[in-house]
Design a protein around this motif. Structure first.
Motif, PDB file in Angstrom:
ATOM      1  N   LEU A 306      -5.041  -1.187   1.983  1.00 50.70           N
ATOM      2  CA  LEU A 306      -4.276  -0.544   0.917  1.00 50.70           C
ATOM      3  C   LEU A 306      -5.046   0.621   0.303  1.00 50.70           C
ATOM      4  CD1 LEU A 306      -2.741  -3.680  -0.828  1.00 50.70           C
ATOM      5  CD2 LEU A 306      -1.611  -2.081   0.711  1.00 50.70           C
ATOM      6  N   THR A 307      -6.365   0.489   0.226  1.00 44.04           N
ATOM      7  CA  THR A 307      -7.187   1.603  -0.259  1.00 44.04           C
ATOM      8  C   THR A 307      -7.100   2.787   0.688  1.00 44.04           C
ATOM      9  OG1 THR A 307      -8.712   0.050  -1.336  1.00 44.04           O
ATOM     10  CG2 THR A 307      -9.518   2.285  -0.942  1.00 44.04           C
ATOM     11  N   ASP A 308      -7.100   2.520   1.988  1.00 45.25           N
ATOM     12  CA  ASP A 308      -6.940   3.594   2.974  1.00 45.25           C
ATOM     13  C   ASP A 308      -5.572   4.259   2.836  1.00 45.25           C
ATOM     14  OD1 ASP A 308      -9.462   3.182   4.060  1.00 45.25           O
ATOM     15  OD2 ASP A 308      -8.746   1.773   5.570  1.00 45.25           O
ATOM     16  N   LEU A 309      -4.532   3.448   2.604  1.00 49.42           N
ATOM     17  CA  LEU A 309      -3.187   4.009   2.440  1.00 49.42           C
ATOM     18  C   LEU A 309      -3.091   4.831   1.153  1.00 49.42           C
ATOM     19  CD1 LEU A 309      -0.913   1.054   3.616  1.00 49.42           C
ATOM     20  CD2 LEU A 309      -1.490   3.149   4.863  1.00 49.42           C
ATOM     21  N   LEU A 310      -3.771   4.383   0.119  1.00 48.98           N
ATOM     22  CA  LEU A 310      -3.816   5.187  -1.103  1.00 48.98           C
ATOM     23  C   LEU A 310      -4.429   6.555  -0.823  1.00 48.98           C
ATOM     24  CD1 LEU A 310      -4.926   2.527  -3.746  1.00 48.98           C
ATOM     25  CD2 LEU A 310      -2.867   3.954  -3.904  1.00 48.98           C
ATOM     26  N   SER A 311      -5.485   6.590   0.004  1.00 50.29           N
ATOM     27  CA  SER A 311      -6.105   7.870   0.336  1.00 50.29           C
ATOM     28  C   SER A 311      -5.142   8.747   1.124  1.00 50.29           C
ATOM     29  CB  SER A 311      -7.400   7.646   1.131  1.00 50.29           C
ATOM     30  OG  SER A 311      -7.148   7.305   2.488  1.00 50.29           O
ATOM     31  N   LEU A 312      -4.326   8.116   1.977  1.00 52.38           N
ATOM     32  CA  LEU A 312      -3.375   8.852   2.797  1.00 52.38           C
ATOM     33  C   LEU A 312      -2.348   9.572   1.920  1.00 52.38           C
ATOM     34  CD1 LEU A 312      -2.726   9.008   5.967  1.00 52.38           C
ATOM     35  CD2 LEU A 312      -0.885   7.414   5.434  1.00 52.38           C
ATOM     36  N   LEU A 349       4.454  10.023  -5.631  1.00 59.08           N
ATOM     37  CA  LEU A 349       3.940   9.311  -6.808  1.00 59.08           C
ATOM     38  C   LEU A 349       4.481   7.889  -6.858  1.00 59.08           C
ATOM     39  CD1 LEU A 349       4.207  12.161  -9.478  1.00 59.08           C
ATOM     40  CD2 LEU A 349       2.096  11.110  -8.645  1.00 59.08           C
ATOM     41  N   SER A 350       5.738   7.724  -6.484  1.00 63.04           N
ATOM     42  CA  SER A 350       6.330   6.385  -6.454  1.00 63.04           C
ATOM     43  C   SER A 350       5.633   5.496  -5.427  1.00 63.04           C
ATOM     44  CB  SER A 350       7.826   6.488  -6.140  1.00 63.04           C
ATOM     45  OG  SER A 350       8.414   5.210  -6.054  1.00 63.04           O
ATOM     46  N   VAL A 351       5.314   6.073  -4.267  1.00 59.08           N
ATOM     47  CA  VAL A 351       4.606   5.313  -3.235  1.00 59.08           C
ATOM     48  C   VAL A 351       3.218   4.898  -3.731  1.00 59.08           C
ATOM     49  CG1 VAL A 351       3.511   5.493  -0.964  1.00 59.08           C
ATOM     50  CG2 VAL A 351       5.859   6.296  -1.294  1.00 59.08           C
ATOM     51  N   LEU A 352       2.522   5.811  -4.394  1.00 54.52           N
ATOM     52  CA  LEU A 352       1.202   5.480  -4.933  1.00 54.52           C
ATOM     53  C   LEU A 352       1.300   4.344  -5.956  1.00 54.52           C
ATOM     54  CD1 LEU A 352      -0.230   9.095  -5.338  1.00 54.52           C
ATOM     55  CD2 LEU A 352      -1.038   7.350  -3.737  1.00 54.52           C
ATOM     56  N   ASP A 353       2.354   4.374  -6.777  1.00 51.00           N
ATOM     57  CA  ASP A 353       2.572   3.277  -7.726  1.00 51.00           C
ATOM     58  C   ASP A 353       2.831   1.965  -6.993  1.00 51.00           C
ATOM     59  OD1 ASP A 353       2.230   4.890  -9.934  1.00 51.00           O
ATOM     60  OD2 ASP A 353       4.375   5.255 -10.240  1.00 51.00           O
ATOM     61  N   SER A 374       7.401  -5.775   1.971  1.00 49.35           N
ATOM     62  CA  SER A 374       8.130  -5.154   0.863  1.00 49.35           C
ATOM     63  C   SER A 374       7.613  -3.746   0.598  1.00 49.35           C
ATOM     64  CB  SER A 374       7.979  -6.016  -0.396  1.00 49.35           C
ATOM     65  OG  SER A 374       8.595  -5.403  -1.508  1.00 49.35           O
ATOM     66  N   LEU A 375       6.295  -3.587   0.613  1.00 47.12           N
ATOM     67  CA  LEU A 375       5.700  -2.272   0.386  1.00 47.12           C
ATOM     68  C   LEU A 375       6.139  -1.274   1.449  1.00 47.12           C
ATOM     69  CD1 LEU A 375       3.552  -0.311  -0.859  1.00 47.12           C
ATOM     70  CD2 LEU A 375       1.922  -1.326   0.740  1.00 47.12           C
ATOM     71  N   LEU A 376       6.008  -1.652   2.723  1.00 51.88           N
ATOM     72  CA  LEU A 376       6.302  -0.706   3.801  1.00 51.88           C
ATOM     73  C   LEU A 376       7.786  -0.414   3.913  1.00 51.88           C
ATOM     74  CD1 LEU A 376       3.761  -1.942   6.513  1.00 51.88           C
ATOM     75  CD2 LEU A 376       3.582   0.007   4.966  1.00 51.88           C
ATOM     76  N   ILE A 377       8.640  -1.373   3.581  1.00 53.08           N
ATOM     77  CA  ILE A 377      10.084  -1.094   3.566  1.00 53.08           C
ATOM     78  C   ILE A 377      10.389  -0.061   2.489  1.00 53.08           C
ATOM     79  CG2 ILE A 377      12.322  -2.098   2.965  1.00 53.08           C
ATOM     80  CD1 ILE A 377      11.383  -4.661   4.381  1.00 53.08           C
TER      81      ILE A 377
END
Length: 385
Positions: A306-312, A349-353, A374-377
């Protein structure tokens, strides 16, 4: 020697924290500057635990030239050091009571008895209360050193009883230079690992020295970028959770077996011999500790994803805002630019939240596969086919 220079022992492994080192060196050498409770805070990978252990070595040793004692403390084998590093999800009340009890012992050979709690943010309120009296009225020669990402992670009653020392966030170049010095990897690979790890020293070292870890990270990010619709989201979530479980097993299986064999030897039981009923409770307790450690290992692995995805998606937002900041995932710049032009910044921004919310849910022991699905959907629902 100036105040910003540090000898190899015990401060040699502390990177980029010259001001903090100067403060702790001065405190270790001058009782007038020494508090009986310290809280070292800083982002993951900033060197909190390394600095705490170096401070403990300086406190226990009989002066800056007592390198033998300092090396023993740094190795974690000195009797006047008590070090709590939880491998479970939380620090238990039992663990807290044990270290509080040890805090009242007089030093055996060193100047001070030092209690280092490396994961103080993993204490519940009830567990924190166990420490309060010990922090309020510590013995004259006992020093507490707590470590946490932020002072806000601890109860106000704990914070009021310690001196807070905040570490600075390292730069990518600092971490890359350390990787080259420690491992001898190519400077370009060291820079990439430091950037991908977002300056977390331990994770950067793993990425720099473990090709499988680098490939797994790259594959996960590309899978998420390519995902379209519910079926892709479910498939990618399953792969992420499976990879985290496999990684945890690989990291813990050999250690678990070694611990079991060592316990059996201590109990005088031959390998493969019958285990008497009287000692089965000890084996069961070890198994429970190992299961808690494995659970945390899986959760930590998912948190890294999830930290890697946040960086993305941070990179995507930087492109959308025209910020010009260097990309963490520069190797994916074409894919990131395509995504940045495919939806609005408000969506990013919504994805980051959503990512931050999912980290919180996993921290509260949510079912990993369902949380990631749920997150990826949610992420893929705003993406154009």
């Amino acid at each position: 020697m100036t105040t910003t220079e540090a000898p190899a022992v015990p401060w040699g492994d502390v990177l980029g924290q010259e001001q903090a080192v100067a403060t702790l060196r001065a405190a270790a050498g001058d009782p007038a500057q020494l508090a009986h409770g310290w809280l070292i805070t800083g982002p993951p990978g900033s060197g909190r635990s390394t600095l705490a252990l170096a401070f403990a070595a300086a406190l226990i040793a009989d002066g800056p030239h007592d390198e033998q004692t300092m090396r023993q403390v740094l190795a974690g084998t000195h009797p006047d050091l008590t070090r709590l590093r939880t491998e479970g999800v939380i620090i238990t009340i039992r663990q807290a009571r044990e270290i509080v009890e040890r805090s009242y012992y007089a030093p055996s050979t060193g100047r001070y008895r030092v209690i280092v709690v490396e994961d103080a943010d993993r204490m519940t309120e009830r567990t924190s209360n166990v420490l309060l009296k010990a922090l309020e009225e510590p013995p004259e020669q006992t020093i507490w050193v707590l470590c946490a990402p932020s002072d806000a992670d601890l109860l106000p009653t704990i914070r009021s009883r310690v001196r807070v020392l905040r570490l600075r966030e390292l730069e990518v170049d600092d971490v890359a230079r350390l990787l080259v010095e420690r491992t001898g990897v190519d400077p370009a690979l060291a820079e990439q690992a430091a950037r991908h790890a977002q300056r977390h020293i331990g994770m950067a070292q793993r990425l720099a020295t473990d090709e499988a870890s680098r490939e797994r990270r790259d594959r996960t990010l590309r899978d998420v970028l390519r995902a379209r619709g519910i079926s892709d989201a479910v498939e990618v979530a399953g792969r992420i959770v499976q990879a985290a479980n496999d990684d945890a097993k690989a990291l813990t299986a050999e250690r678990d077996e070694a611990e079991r064999e060592a316990l059996l030897r201590t109990l005088g039981i031959d390998d493969g011999g019958r285990v008497p009923p009287a000692v089965r409770s000890q084996l069961n307790a070890l198994k429970e500790d190992q299961e808690r450690r494995a659970k945390r290992s899986v959760r930590d692995g998912l948190d890294r994803v999830l930290t890697d995805l946040l960086s993305l998606y941070r990179d995507v937002l930087m492109l959308q805002m025209g910020h010009g900041a260097p990309l963490i995932n520069a190797e994916l710049s074409d894919e990131l630019r395509a995504l940045a032009s495919g939806w609005e910044a408000t969506r990013t921004l919504s994805v980051l939240d959503d990512l931050a919310r999912t980290r919180g849910l996993l921290d509260q022991n949510a079912q990993p596969t369902l949380a990631l699905e749920s997150l990826l959907i949610t992420i893929t629902s705003g993406r154009t086919p």
